[in-house]
Design a protein around this motif. Structure first.
Motif, PDB file in Angstrom:
ATOM      1  N   UNK A 152       0.864  -1.188   0.000  1.00 51.43           N
ATOM      2  CA  UNK A 152       0.000   0.000   0.000  1.00 51.43           C
ATOM      3  C   UNK A 152       0.894   1.229   0.000  1.00 51.43           C
ATOM      4  N   UNK A 153       0.686   2.127  -0.968  1.00 52.97           N
ATOM      5  CA  UNK A 153       1.415   3.399  -1.033  1.00 52.97           C
ATOM      6  C   UNK A 153       0.389   4.508  -0.872  1.00 52.97           C
ATOM      7  N   UNK A 154       0.504   5.251   0.223  1.00 51.93           N
ATOM      8  CA  UNK A 154      -0.450   6.307   0.564  1.00 51.93           C
ATOM      9  C   UNK A 154       0.220   7.663   0.426  1.00 51.93           C
ATOM     10  N   UNK A 155      -0.406   8.571  -0.315  1.00 49.77           N
ATOM     11  CA  UNK A 155       0.125   9.926  -0.507  1.00 49.77           C
ATOM     12  C   UNK A 155      -0.900  10.923   0.020  1.00 49.77           C
ATOM     13  N   UNK A 156      -0.451  11.887   0.835  1.00 53.93           N
ATOM     14  CA  UNK A 156      -1.358  12.909   1.355  1.00 53.93           C
ATOM     15  C   UNK A 156      -1.208  14.206   0.561  1.00 53.93           C
ATOM     16  N   UNK A 157      -2.191  15.086   0.709  1.00 56.44           N
ATOM     17  CA  UNK A 157      -2.163  16.383   0.023  1.00 56.44           C
ATOM     18  C   UNK A 157      -0.959  17.215   0.461  1.00 56.44           C
ATOM     19  N   UNK A 158      -0.455  16.940   1.675  1.00 53.27           N
ATOM     20  CA  UNK A 158       0.683  17.703   2.209  1.00 53.27           C
ATOM     21  C   UNK A 158       2.022  17.172   1.707  1.00 53.27           C
TER      22      UNK A 158
END
Length: 338
Positions: A152-158
């Motif tokens: 799982x690769x999770x990217x946030x807006x920040x």
């Protein structure tokens, strides 16, 4: 207890604390009368100072006839007797000029804020880079590594990127479907909003969303790097001349969990906050004071800056310096984010 403080007692306590902060010398009734025309006898001053000691606002060290403030005395002074102060205009202009000459880079501004505060108040300064209080989901990738094991690769807006291995019995085609659903439904959402959205997601998408939530919660609780400046200034203070106090100061500024706890609490409130002797919440802060302020853009992207020093701190100057630099940093951030 504060109901027992007449106007005269407040005046005397304010004078004792101001004089002690300025000189570091315990103040006696004779010294107060020599410096100020109060229109009362030495016996009256002695009686009032004894009453203030009984109430827990003053104490006398060793066998000295003079009094010094207690932690409670400092707290009452800051809350009720200090009044509002501002930095002199020439100092404000100099600080603004320094920021005007600095590179328009966030890390550089944060380091400069700590350096400017340390120089202005001659104590240890702390500053954290701004970060979002609530991170927002941007996109997700689910990559099959081998049968039943998925990255799982999770990217946030920040801009934070987090990876985690999951056990999911799905083929790559199904992983694509779940990925597309989550990216369509959750982009721009906070943890609270993702939780609210979960019931309308398909079964596997809801399961993956529930696995994402603790990752984002850890991001929200994490404090960004803490910059420290001015230890050499603090060690010139007579209160920090002893080995035990030097060690305590160093331990405080190196204790990341402690500072993270304090920073997290500071980010919850507006304005300048003064923590004297730990306030019963942080026993490690005995015999020191912290003056802190949140800065940033509204309630979204914020950081914290402040000053650590002895209890005998020039609170008026320190509070006004922290407030001014925090306001300036907020102004720069608003311009930076447009």
């Amino acid at each position: 207890m504060t109901d027992e403080l007449s106007a005269r007692r407040r005046t005397i306590m304010g004078l004792v604390i101001r004089e002690y902060i300025a000189s570091g010398i315990p103040m006696g009734s004779r010294a107060i009368l020599e410096r100020y025309e109060l229109g009362v006898s030495p016996a009256t001053i002695r009686s009032e100072m004894a009453a203030l000691e009984e109430l827990g606002f003053l104490t006398h060290p060793h066998t000295s006839a003079g009094r010094v403030p207690t932690e409670e005395g400092y707290r009452f002074f800051v809350e009720h007797l200090l009044g509002d102060m501002t930095l002199p205009s020439e100092e404000r202009l100099l600080i603004r000029h320094q920021f005007g000459q600095a590179r328009a880079e966030m890390d550089h501004w944060v380091k400069l804020a700590a350096a400017v505060l340390a120089h202005t108040v001659h104590n240890v300064a702390l500053a954290t880079a701004p970060k979002a209080i609530n991170s927002r989901f941007k996109r997700l990738e689910l990559i099959e590594i081998r049968d039943g094991i998925v990255l799982l690769v999770l990217v946030t807006m920040e801009g934070s990127v987090k990876q985690q291995m999951l056990s999911l019995p799905l083929l790559q085609e199904e992983l694509h479907r779940v990925t597309n659903e989550l990216n369509e439904q959750l982009t721009g959402r906070t943890v609270a909003e993702i939780k609210a959205q979960s019931p309308i997601l398909s079964s596997w998408a809801a399961d993956v969303a529930n696995l994402m939530i603790p990752i984002m919660e850890r991001l929200d609780s994490r404090v960004s790097d803490i910059y420290r400046e001015g230890l050499s200034h603090a060690l010139t203070e007579p209160e920090f001349a002893e080995g035990d106090m030097i060690r305590r100061v160093v331990e405080i500024i190196e204790a990341r969990p402690l500072l993270e706890s304090i920073v997290a609490k500071t980010r919850e409130s507006d304005g300048v906050q003064v923590i004297i002797g730990g306030e019963g919440r942080w026993r490690e802060l005995s015999q020191v004071s912290l003056v802190l302020s949140r800065y940033g853009v509204d309630d979204d992207t914020t950081g914290v800056l402040g000053v650590l020093g002895p209890l005998r701190m020039p609170y008026g100057r320190t509070i006004s310096a922290v407030r001014y630099v925090a306001d300036l940093m907020s102004e720069l951030l608003r311009e930076f984010y447009g």
